[in-house]
Enzyme design. Structure first.
Site, PDB file in Angstrom:
ATOM      1  N   THR A   1       4.269   2.567   5.712  1.00 30.62           N
ATOM      2  CA  THR A   1       2.871   2.137   5.793  1.00 30.62           C
ATOM      3  C   THR A   1       2.119   3.039   6.766  1.00 30.62           C
ATOM      4  OG1 THR A   1       1.334   0.422   6.566  1.00 30.62           O
ATOM      5  CG2 THR A   1       3.554   0.322   7.465  1.00 30.62           C
TER       6      THR A   1
ATOM      7  N   ASP B   1       5.649  -5.021   6.021  1.00 29.83           N
ATOM      8  CA  ASP B   1       6.167  -6.349   6.365  1.00 29.83           C
ATOM      9  C   ASP B   1       6.244  -7.306   5.172  1.00 29.83           C
ATOM     10  OD1 ASP B   1       6.776  -6.096   9.007  1.00 29.83           O
ATOM     11  OD2 ASP B   1       4.854  -6.841   9.755  1.00 29.83           O
TER      12      ASP B   1
ATOM     13  N   ASP C   1       2.233  -0.747  11.836  1.00 35.36           N
ATOM     14  CA  ASP C   1       2.168  -2.127  12.351  1.00 35.36           C
ATOM     15  C   ASP C   1       3.468  -2.913  12.150  1.00 35.36           C
ATOM     16  OD1 ASP C   1       2.016  -2.281   9.612  1.00 35.36           O
ATOM     17  OD2 ASP C   1       0.387  -3.732   9.560  1.00 35.36           O
TER      18      ASP C   1
ATOM     19  N   ASP D   1      -0.165   2.089   8.587  1.00 35.36           N
ATOM     20  CA  ASP D   1      -0.732   1.259   9.669  1.00 35.36           C
ATOM     21  C   ASP D   1       0.083   1.261  10.968  1.00 35.36           C
ATOM     22  OD1 ASP D   1      -2.621   0.546   7.767  1.00 35.36           O
ATOM     23  OD2 ASP D   1      -1.605  -1.315   7.226  1.00 35.36           O
TER      24      ASP D   1
ATOM     25  N   ARG E   1       0.995  -4.923  -5.740  1.00 34.68           N
ATOM     26  CA  ARG E   1       1.194  -6.190  -5.046  1.00 34.68           C
ATOM     27  C   ARG E   1       1.444  -7.225  -6.134  1.00 34.68           C
ATOM     28  NH1 ARG E   1      -2.910  -3.631  -1.518  1.00 34.68           N
ATOM     29  NH2 ARG E   1      -1.796  -3.132   0.400  1.00 34.68           N
TER      30      ARG E   1
ATOM     31  N   GLY F   1       0.834  -1.211   0.000  1.00 38.00           N
ATOM     32  CA  GLY F   1       0.000   0.000   0.000  1.00 38.00           C
ATOM     33  C   GLY F   1       0.862   1.252   0.000  1.00 38.00           C
TER      34      GLY F   1
ATOM     35  N   ARG G   1      -5.537  -2.151   8.694  1.00 36.08           N
ATOM     36  CA  ARG G   1      -5.488  -3.610   8.454  1.00 36.08           C
ATOM     37  C   ARG G   1      -5.803  -4.363   9.742  1.00 36.08           C
ATOM     38  NH1 ARG G   1      -2.248  -6.420   3.946  1.00 36.08           N
ATOM     39  NH2 ARG G   1      -1.621  -4.323   3.449  1.00 36.08           N
TER      40      ARG G   1
HETATM   41  P1  ADP Z   1       3.078  -4.550   2.664  1.00 37.67           P
HETATM   42  O1  ADP Z   1       4.477  -4.511   2.187  1.00 37.67           O
HETATM   43  O2  ADP Z   1       2.457  -3.196   2.752  1.00 37.67           O
HETATM   44  O3  ADP Z   1       2.927  -5.385   3.931  1.00 37.67           O
HETATM   45  P2  ADP Z   1       1.927  -6.749   1.120  1.00 37.67           P
HETATM   46  O4  ADP Z   1       1.815  -7.649   2.299  1.00 37.67           O
HETATM   47  O5  ADP Z   1       0.783  -6.693   0.167  1.00 37.67           O
HETATM   48  O6  ADP Z   1       2.181  -5.239   1.525  1.00 37.67           O
HETATM   49  O7  ADP Z   1       3.246  -7.178   0.336  1.00 37.67           O
HETATM   50  C1  ADP Z   1       3.669  -6.471  -0.810  1.00 37.67           C
HETATM   51  C2  ADP Z   1       4.313  -7.423  -1.789  1.00 37.67           C
HETATM   52  O8  ADP Z   1       5.486  -8.009  -1.205  1.00 37.67           O
HETATM   53  C3  ADP Z   1       3.471  -8.635  -2.197  1.00 37.67           C
HETATM   54  O9  ADP Z   1       2.529  -8.340  -3.204  1.00 37.67           O
HETATM   55  C4  ADP Z   1       4.529  -9.580  -2.697  1.00 37.67           C
HETATM   56  O10 ADP Z   1       4.938  -9.250  -4.000  1.00 37.67           O
HETATM   57  C5  ADP Z   1       5.690  -9.308  -1.727  1.00 37.67           C
HETATM   58  N1  ADP Z   1       5.662 -10.317  -0.665  1.00 37.67           N
HETATM   59  C6  ADP Z   1       4.829 -10.399   0.383  1.00 37.67           C
HETATM   60  N2  ADP Z   1       5.075 -11.497   1.138  1.00 37.67           N
HETATM   61  C7  ADP Z   1       6.078 -12.149   0.521  1.00 37.67           C
HETATM   62  C8  ADP Z   1       6.786 -13.360   0.789  1.00 37.67           C
HETATM   63  N3  ADP Z   1       6.485 -14.137   1.836  1.00 37.67           N
HETATM   64  N4  ADP Z   1       7.771 -13.708  -0.064  1.00 37.67           N
HETATM   65  C9  ADP Z   1       8.074 -12.944  -1.122  1.00 37.67           C
HETATM   66  N5  ADP Z   1       7.446 -11.795  -1.423  1.00 37.67           N
HETATM   67  C10 ADP Z   1       6.466 -11.386  -0.619  1.00 37.67           C
HETATM   68  O1  F6P Z   2      -1.587  -1.225   4.576  1.00 35.49           O
HETATM   69  C1  F6P Z   2      -2.218  -0.033   4.237  1.00 35.49           C
HETATM   70  C2  F6P Z   2      -3.694  -0.259   3.999  1.00 35.49           C
HETATM   71  O2  F6P Z   2      -4.295   0.976   3.653  1.00 35.49           O
HETATM   72  C3  F6P Z   2      -4.444  -0.903   5.172  1.00 35.49           C
HETATM   73  O3  F6P Z   2      -4.748   0.022   6.178  1.00 35.49           O
HETATM   74  C4  F6P Z   2      -5.639  -1.497   4.457  1.00 35.49           C
HETATM   75  O4  F6P Z   2      -6.108  -2.633   5.150  1.00 35.49           O
HETATM   76  C5  F6P Z   2      -5.083  -1.890   3.114  1.00 35.49           C
HETATM   77  O5  F6P Z   2      -3.888  -1.172   2.917  1.00 35.49           O
HETATM   78  C6  F6P Z   2      -6.020  -1.619   1.966  1.00 35.49           C
HETATM   79  O6  F6P Z   2      -5.464  -2.116   0.816  1.00 35.49           O
HETATM   80  P1  F6P Z   2      -6.021  -1.809  -0.659  1.00 35.49           P
HETATM   81  O7  F6P Z   2      -5.449  -0.487  -1.074  1.00 35.49           O
HETATM   82  O8  F6P Z   2      -5.510  -2.925  -1.476  1.00 35.49           O
HETATM   83  O9  F6P Z   2      -7.516  -1.741  -0.574  1.00 35.49           O
END
Ligand code: ADP
Ligand code: F6P
Length: 324
Positions: A129, A107, A133, A131, A76, A15, A175
Site C-alpha cells: 500500500t 490491512d 499505514d 499509505d 474490493r 488499492g 487514507r
Molecule cells: P486494503 O487491503 O488496501 O486495506 P480494503 O480495506 O479495501 O483494502 O480491503 C480489501 C478487501 O479485503 C475488501 O474489499 C474485502 O474483500 C477484504 N476485506 C476487508 N476487510 C475484511 C474483513 N473484515 N473480513 C474479510 N475480508 C475483508
Molecule cells: O490505500 C491506497 C489509497 O490510494 C488511499 O491513499 C486512498 O484513500 C484510497 O486508496 C483511494 O481508493 P480508491 O482507489 O478506491 O479511490
C-alpha cells in the site's frame, strides 16, 4: 505427517501500489525454485469467488518487475466480508488444489487472509500500500514510488506558485494516515504540513502564519494537506478570503498510485514476496511479512492487525523547525 505444499495461489487486493508486480514475480519465481506450482488469482477476493484462476509459470512474470499497477488486477469485494463468501473462497481454493495463498495488499486484505487461514487455507499477507499505514511493518510496498511521484508534482506546483506569489494547498493520498504528507512536506520544504494525526483544525493559526511569512517576504506558501483532512478547495477559498493572497488547491489523486516502481519498491517487493513463499514452504500460515528493525520478519495476522503506529513525534517537530 507430510506438510509439503505443492500448489500455492497469489492475489493482489485493495488499492494497487507500485511494486506489486515485482512481488507477484517474486512469489511465482521463488515458488517454482522450491518445486511448487503457482496459480494466479485475478481481481483479488472478487476474482477468487468468480474462480478467475490461471496457472502461472516463470515466463508469465517476465518483463513485469519494472511496471506499475498489478498484472493480476485488484478489486474490493463486499461478498468476501461475509462468512458465506469466505467459506466459498476456501472451498474454491481447495477445489483448485490451492493449499497456500499469498495475499498482497493492506490491512483490509489481511483481515480476509486471516479468515481464509481460519478455514484451513495456509495464508500469508505481504504489505502492499502507498499509505505506509500497516502498523507491524516499517515499510509497505509502493510508498517510496508514491512519495517520489508526489514530491516531483509538488516541486512543479511550487514553481507556478512562486511566479504568481500565491499560496498553494496540495492534497496527497494516505487514507487516514499522514505519512505521505509528512514525507513530501519535509522533502518539498513545505511551509505547512497538515496531517490527520496532529491537525487540530485551527485554521486561524494557519492564516496568521501565512500573513506573517508574506510580511517577511516569502514569495509562496506551500501547504501539503493529507487526504485524511481533505477539504482543500474550501480551505483555499477561506484562506484567500482571510489573507487576500490568491490561493489554489491541487489534489494529486490517483497519479500517486501509478508509475514505474523505484528501486526500493522493487527490492522490498522481491524480498517480501519470496519470504511469503518460504513461510508457506515451512508449513506456516496466518502470518504477515514485515520489515522491522532493519530486517525481514513475520507476525501473526491478528497480532499484526492489533498493533498501532503513530507519526514519529521528533520527525513531525523537525518538519516545523525547518520552516523560516
Ligand atoms: P486494503 O487491503 O488496501 O486495506 P480494503 O480495506 O479495501 O483494502 O480491503 C480489501 C478487501 O479485503 C475488501 O474489499 C474485502 O474483500 C477484504 N476485506 C476487508 N476487510 C475484511 C474483513 N473484515 N473480513 C474479510 N475480508 C475483508
Ligand atoms: O490505500 C491506497 C489509497 O490510494 C488511499 O491513499 C486512498 O484513500 C484510497 O486508496 C483511494 O481508493 P480508491 O482507489 O478506491 O479511490
Amino acid at each position: 505427517m507430510n506438510n509439503q505444499i505443492n500448489t500455492i495461489g497469489v492475489l493482489t487486493s485493495g488499492g494497487d501500489a507500485p511494486g506489486m508486480n515485482a512481488a507477484i514475480r517474486a512469489v511465482v519465481r521463488r515458488a517454482i525454485s522450491r518445486g511448487m506450482k503457482v496459480k494466479g488469482i485475478k481481481r483479488g477476493y472478487a476474482g477468487l469467488l468468480k474462480e478467475e484462476i490461471m496457472d502461472m509459470d516463470g515466463k508469465s512474470v517476465s518483463d513485469i518487475i519494472q511496471r506499475g499497477g498489478t498484472v493480476l488486477y485488484t478489486a474490493r469485494c463486499m461478498e468476501f466480508m461475509t462468512e458465506e463468501g469466505q467459506q466459498k473462497g476456501a472451498e474454491i481454493c481447495r477445489r483448485h488444489g490451492i493449499e497456500g495463498l499469498v495475499v498482497i495488499g493492506g490491512d483490509g486484505s489481511f483481515r480476509g487472509a486471516g479468515k481464509l487461514a481460519e478455514l484451513g487455507i495456509n495464508t500469508i499477507g505481504v504489505p502492499g500500500t502507498i499509505d505506509l499505514d500497516i502498523a507491524c511493518t516499517d515499510y509497505t510496498i509502493g510508498f517510496d514510488t508514491a512519495v517520489n511521484t508526489a514530491m516531483e508534482a509538488i516541486d512543479k506546483v511550487r514553481d507556478t506558485s512562486t511566479s504568481h506569489e500565491r499560496c498553494s494547498i496540495i492534497e496527497v493520498m494516505g487514507r487516514h494516515a499522514g505519512y505521505i504528507a509528512l514525507w513530501c512536506g519535509i522533502a518539498n520544504g513545505a511551509e505547512d504540513i497538515l496531517i490527520p494525526e496532529r491537525y487540530d483544525g485551527n485554521e486561524q493559526e494557519l492564516i496568521n502564519s501565512i500573513i506573517n511569512q508574506k510580511k517577511r517576504g516569502k514569495a509562496h506558501y506551500i501547504i501539503v494537506n493529507a487526504e485524511g483532512i481533505g477539504h482543500s478547495a474550501s480551505m483555499a477559498r477561506r484562506i484567500e478570503a482571510a489573507t487576500g493572497i490568491e490561493t489554489r488547491a491541487t489534489i494529486l489523486g490517483h497519479m500517486q498510485r501509478g508509475g514505474t516502481p523505484t528501486c526500493k519498491d522493487r527490492y522490498f517487493a522481491s524480498i517480501m514476496g519470496a519470504y511469503a513463499v518460504d513461510l508457506l514452504g515451512e508449513g506456516k500460515s496466518n502470518r504477515v511479512v514485515a520489515y522491522k528493525g532493519g530486517g525481514f520478519v513475520d507476525f501473526d495476522i491478528a497480532e499484526a492487525l492489533a498493533m498501532k503506529k503513530d507519526i514519529p513525534e521528533y520527525e513531525f517537530m523537525i518538519s516545523k523547525a525547518l520552516v523560516r
